[in-house]
Design a protein around this motif. Structure first.
Motif, PDB file in Angstrom:
ATOM      1  N   VAL A 116       0.802  -1.090  -0.073  1.00  9.98           N
ATOM      2  CA  VAL A 116       0.133   0.051   0.113  1.00  9.98           C
ATOM      3  C   VAL A 116       0.989   1.165  -0.175  1.00  9.98           C
ATOM      4  O   VAL A 116       1.648   1.524   0.893  1.00  9.98           O
ATOM      5  CB  VAL A 116      -0.918   0.066   1.269  1.00  9.98           C
ATOM      6  CG1 VAL A 116      -1.550   1.291   1.271  1.00  9.98           C
ATOM      7  CG2 VAL A 116      -1.753  -1.224   1.202  1.00  9.98           C
ATOM      8  N   ARG A 117       0.853   2.076  -0.980  1.00  9.41           N
ATOM      9  CA  ARG A 117       1.445   3.302  -1.039  1.00  9.41           C
ATOM     10  C   ARG A 117       0.641   4.334  -0.231  1.00  9.41           C
ATOM     11  O   ARG A 117      -0.301   4.660  -0.140  1.00  9.41           O
ATOM     12  CB  ARG A 117       1.626   3.666  -2.478  1.00  9.41           C
ATOM     13  CG  ARG A 117       2.438   3.076  -3.353  1.00  9.41           C
ATOM     14  CD  ARG A 117       2.870   3.580  -4.972  1.00  9.41           C
ATOM     15  NE  ARG A 117       3.470   2.651  -5.412  1.00  9.41           N
ATOM     16  CZ  ARG A 117       4.953   2.456  -5.566  1.00  9.41           C
ATOM     17  NH1 ARG A 117       5.400   3.449  -4.689  1.00  9.41           N
ATOM     18  NH2 ARG A 117       5.551   1.598  -6.476  1.00  9.41           N
ATOM     19  N   ARG A 118       1.704   4.999   0.700  1.00 11.15           N
ATOM     20  CA  ARG A 118       1.105   6.071   1.635  1.00 11.15           C
ATOM     21  C   ARG A 118       0.483   7.159   0.872  1.00 11.15           C
ATOM     22  O   ARG A 118      -0.477   7.559   1.033  1.00 11.15           O
ATOM     23  CB  ARG A 118       2.260   6.222   2.513  1.00 11.15           C
ATOM     24  CG  ARG A 118       1.989   7.442   3.790  1.00 11.15           C
ATOM     25  CD  ARG A 118       2.963   7.871   4.474  1.00 11.15           C
ATOM     26  NE  ARG A 118       4.288   8.355   3.496  1.00 11.15           N
ATOM     27  CZ  ARG A 118       5.624   8.325   4.203  1.00 11.15           C
ATOM     28  NH1 ARG A 118       5.485   8.260   5.553  1.00 11.15           N
ATOM     29  NH2 ARG A 118       6.434   8.784   3.315  1.00 11.15           N
ATOM     30  N   GLY A 119       1.261   7.674  -0.369  1.00 16.00           N
ATOM     31  CA  GLY A 119       0.660   8.745  -1.038  1.00 16.00           C
ATOM     32  C   GLY A 119      -0.889   8.478  -1.550  1.00 16.00           C
ATOM     33  O   GLY A 119      -1.603   9.394  -1.345  1.00 16.00           O
ATOM     34  N   VAL A 167      -2.350   9.426   8.177  1.00 17.67           N
ATOM     35  CA  VAL A 167      -1.430   8.516   7.496  1.00 17.67           C
ATOM     36  C   VAL A 167      -0.180   8.926   6.937  1.00 17.67           C
ATOM     37  O   VAL A 167       0.803   8.297   6.633  1.00 17.67           O
ATOM     38  CB  VAL A 167      -2.425   8.019   6.110  1.00 17.67           C
ATOM     39  CG1 VAL A 167      -1.592   7.084   5.097  1.00 17.67           C
ATOM     40  CG2 VAL A 167      -3.838   7.504   6.731  1.00 17.67           C
ATOM     41  N   ALA A 168      -0.227  10.176   6.647  1.00 17.83           N
ATOM     42  CA  ALA A 168       0.989  10.847   6.314  1.00 17.83           C
ATOM     43  C   ALA A 168       2.265  10.566   7.233  1.00 17.83           C
ATOM     44  O   ALA A 168       3.306  10.533   7.060  1.00 17.83           O
ATOM     45  CB  ALA A 168       0.809  12.362   5.764  1.00 17.83           C
ATOM     46  N   GLY A 169       2.021  10.558   8.635  1.00 21.44           N
ATOM     47  CA  GLY A 169       2.933  10.340   9.663  1.00 21.44           C
ATOM     48  C   GLY A 169       3.249   8.943   9.652  1.00 21.44           C
ATOM     49  O   GLY A 169       4.186   8.568  10.726  1.00 21.44           O
ATOM     50  N   LEU A 170       2.598   7.947   9.104  1.00 22.51           N
ATOM     51  CA  LEU A 170       3.082   6.546   9.235  1.00 22.51           C
ATOM     52  C   LEU A 170       4.431   6.318   8.539  1.00 22.51           C
ATOM     53  O   LEU A 170       4.438   6.908   7.260  1.00 22.51           O
ATOM     54  CB  LEU A 170       1.964   5.585   8.608  1.00 22.51           C
ATOM     55  CG  LEU A 170       0.419   5.842   9.328  1.00 22.51           C
ATOM     56  CD1 LEU A 170      -0.503   4.798   8.661  1.00 22.51           C
ATOM     57  CD2 LEU A 170       0.621   5.543  10.801  1.00 22.51           C
ATOM     58  N   PRO A 171       5.264   5.541   9.029  1.00 22.26           N
ATOM     59  CA  PRO A 171       6.411   4.894   8.234  1.00 22.26           C
ATOM     60  C   PRO A 171       6.277   4.607   6.961  1.00 22.26           C
ATOM     61  O   PRO A 171       5.486   3.619   6.874  1.00 22.26           O
ATOM     62  CB  PRO A 171       7.192   4.346   9.337  1.00 22.26           C
ATOM     63  CG  PRO A 171       6.086   3.477  10.329  1.00 22.26           C
ATOM     64  CD  PRO A 171       4.838   4.660  10.465  1.00 22.26           C
ATOM     65  N   ALA A 172       7.016   4.847   5.994  1.00 16.91           N
ATOM     66  CA  ALA A 172       6.892   3.992   4.739  1.00 16.91           C
ATOM     67  C   ALA A 172       8.295   3.863   4.202  1.00 16.91           C
ATOM     68  O   ALA A 172       9.364   4.695   4.751  1.00 16.91           O
ATOM     69  CB  ALA A 172       6.209   4.857   3.622  1.00 16.91           C
ATOM     70  N   GLY A 173       8.734   3.226   3.429  1.00 15.33           N
ATOM     71  CA  GLY A 173      10.200   2.834   2.643  1.00 15.33           C
ATOM     72  C   GLY A 173      10.399   3.901   1.639  1.00 15.33           C
ATOM     73  O   GLY A 173       9.486   4.922   1.134  1.00 15.33           O
ATOM     74  N   PRO A 174      11.416   3.982   0.919  1.00 12.46           N
ATOM     75  CA  PRO A 174      11.887   4.732  -0.121  1.00 12.46           C
ATOM     76  C   PRO A 174      10.787   4.792  -1.119  1.00 12.46           C
ATOM     77  O   PRO A 174      10.726   5.735  -2.084  1.00 12.46           O
ATOM     78  CB  PRO A 174      13.267   4.325  -0.531  1.00 12.46           C
ATOM     79  CG  PRO A 174      13.829   3.611   0.494  1.00 12.46           C
ATOM     80  CD  PRO A 174      12.564   3.099   1.070  1.00 12.46           C
ATOM     81  N   ASP A 175      10.283   3.669  -1.453  1.00 10.28           N
ATOM     82  CA  ASP A 175       9.392   3.440  -2.462  1.00 10.28           C
ATOM     83  C   ASP A 175       7.686   3.964  -2.185  1.00 10.28           C
ATOM     84  O   ASP A 175       6.804   3.770  -2.722  1.00 10.28           O
ATOM     85  CB  ASP A 175       9.171   2.207  -3.022  1.00 10.28           C
ATOM     86  CG  ASP A 175       8.796   1.078  -2.054  1.00 10.28           C
ATOM     87  OD1 ASP A 175       8.854   1.620  -0.620  1.00 10.28           O
ATOM     88  OD2 ASP A 175       8.644  -0.262  -2.181  1.00 10.28           O
ATOM     89  N   ASP A 176       7.803   4.725  -0.938  1.00  9.34           N
ATOM     90  CA  ASP A 176       6.503   5.011  -0.525  1.00  9.34           C
ATOM     91  C   ASP A 176       5.477   4.138  -0.029  1.00  9.34           C
ATOM     92  O   ASP A 176       4.333   4.576   0.386  1.00  9.34           O
ATOM     93  CB  ASP A 176       5.803   6.006  -1.262  1.00  9.34           C
ATOM     94  CG  ASP A 176       4.967   7.053  -0.736  1.00  9.34           C
ATOM     95  OD1 ASP A 176       5.067   7.372   0.504  1.00  9.34           O
ATOM     96  OD2 ASP A 176       3.776   7.062  -0.986  1.00  9.34           O
ATOM     97  N   VAL A 177       5.774   2.760  -0.032  1.00 11.15           N
ATOM     98  CA  VAL A 177       5.064   1.796   0.363  1.00 11.15           C
ATOM     99  C   VAL A 177       5.145   1.671   2.082  1.00 11.15           C
ATOM    100  O   VAL A 177       6.233   1.883   2.742  1.00 11.15           O
ATOM    101  CB  VAL A 177       5.829   0.273  -0.115  1.00 11.15           C
ATOM    102  CG1 VAL A 177       4.610  -0.792   0.472  1.00 11.15           C
ATOM    103  CG2 VAL A 177       5.113   0.582  -1.673  1.00 11.15           C
TER     104      VAL A 177
END
Length: 329
Positions: free
Chosen positions: A23-26, A44-54
């Protein structure tokens, strides 16, 4: 546009394989912004995601387990287990009357989460020793935690990751708590149809009563008991998405099933009724169920009674006074 729950958007599984999907955060932030919910988008914007925005799946799993742990505390305070047994006990009494008291029966909890209901039933033995208890959920992390808790507590129940309708075993009764509002439009009727097409004898699904006070009550409870903003947000969104009594009975009117509502909105005290169930039973179970429920059966109505304002021959004021004490029989 219906209110969206963040938890539905950040955990997505393949409906066939049950595999976790990225799931992509954006994408989630954009969808929430388009739905007019900037507060949820910020969460949701404050949740951690990887470099690919997942979104980081492990972080999401930890968050969901934490939120569901707090939901369990709410269930304990609202005495959800006792409320369900008020209906499930006479339901199984009616089933035993028809099927034989020495039979082996199976209760399947759909969307069981951390398994609070199944574990509570197992710990109390409220339904008797001949009822097998199974919890099923599409979220593998929640199922694993439910299984860990059950083993730590030494309980005789089990949890399965997958679709409740794909189990190799036949369910006698399907139940759920807080699941119905997740089904929108035709999906709600399809949910009931799947149970009618199975070999199950009944279903009993508890969800939030759609009263004008429900969102206010949800805000108060979740503000006081939930620490993470996601849990607070989704609690109120759930109340706003609750189906009306008429919608539930209409969707549950499927071939082979007699739909009934316990403590309908118009005949109960909105200050006391937070959850109420819609039941679906094989028609031949209705008389045994009403006999097993005794006087409480007056709170059990079908669509034809709901449109007339309550059970035949009832006094609305007196009936509301007795039915408005919550689920206690």
């Amino acid at each position: 546009m219906p209110h969206l729950e963040i938890s539905d958007l950040i955990t997505v599984t393949d409906p066939l394989s049950g595999a976790r999907l990225p799931v992509r955060r954006g994408d989630v932030v954009r969808r929430l912004d388009e739905a007019g919910d900037p507060r949820a988008a910020r969460i949701v914007a404050g949740l951690p995601a990887g470099p690919d925005d997942v979104l980081d799946p492990l972080a999401v799993d930890r968050l969901m387990i934490g939120v569901h742990t707090e939901l369990q505390r709410l269930s304990e305070e609202l005495r959800v287990g006792e409320r369900l047994v008020d209906v499930l006990d006479p339901l199984f009494e009616a089933i035993r009357e028809i099927a034989g008291r020495r039979g082996r029966f199976r209760l399947v909890d759909i969307g069981s989460g951390l398994g609070y209901l199944v574990r509570w039933l197992a710990s109390t033995g409220a339904l008797g020793p001949n009822v097998e208890l199974i919890g099923v959920d599409l979220d593998a992390a929640l199922v694993a935690e439910a299984d860990r808790l059950a083993r730590a507590e030494g309980l005789d129940c089990r949890f399965v990751h997958g679709n409740a309708f794909d189990l190799p075993e036949v369910a006698t009764v399907y139940v759920s708590t807080g699941v119905l509002h997740h089904f929108r439009g035709p999906a709600l009727a399809e949910f009931f149809e799947a149970q009618a097409d199975s070999q199950a004898l009944a279903f009993c699904h508890f969800d939030i009563a759609a009263t004008r006070l429900a969102p206010v009550g949800a805000w108060m409870f979740h503000r006081a008991r939930m620490r993470h903003p996601l849990g607070r947000h989704d609690g109120v969104a759930s109340a706003r998405r609750a189906h009306s009594d008429e919608t539930l009975l209409r969707a549950a009117t499927v071939p082979g099933i007699r739909p009934l509502l316990y403590e309908p909105r118009g005949l109960s005290n909105p200050f006391c009724t937070t959850l109420r169930p819609v039941l679906g039973i094989r028609p031949y179970l209705e008389d045994p169920l009403r006999q097993a429920m005794g006087r409480a059966s007056r709170r059990l109505v079908g669509a034809e009674q709901l449109t007339r304002g309550g059970p035949p021959g009832h006094d609305p004021a007196a009936w509301s006074a007795t039915a408005g004490t919550g689920a206690a029989r």
